[in-house]
Design a protein around this motif. Sequence first.
Motif: not given
Length: 160
Positions: A115-126, A141-143
């Motif tokens: 799912v992270a791949k499908d959403y294009g998530v570059p890393g944590t947190p997203t 990617n705000i923390s």
Amino acid sequence: MKWVNSLLLWCLLSVTLQAAEVLNMAPDFTLAEPLGKIHTLAEYKGKPLILHFWATWCPYCKKLQPGLESIANTYKNTDLQLVGISFNENEGAMPGQTLKKRGIHFPTLVKGESVAKDYGVPGTPTTVFINRAGEIMWVTNISDPHDPSLNAAAEFILKK
């Protein structure tokens, strides 16, 4: 010849705009909670949704989560939904228990790598803000749990 070029340009723009619209739609998913209950994107249809992609080992996720929980509590009398998606975990990680130990109560889904791949998530947190129509309105990617743009984004997806 001008007419043919205009027609080709119109076709190209039409396809490009349609592709852009499709890319803005939140990809469907099916994931389980730690105890096995299955969730899909479809169950949130028509509701504003915040997806928080995270991992137990991520210090920035730990920092952000109280802020997301606060947003969920602020809008608890609305249909705003907040769901965590844990991914890239270490062997033996227990995401659900980790959130409980941190005093965080939003549900989390596990094994979210695809799912992270499908959403294009570059890393944590997203964190992904999805409106009622299922369109992705903002990815961040705000923390900083006190960043006012997080609350503004929640208000925005509640209205759209």
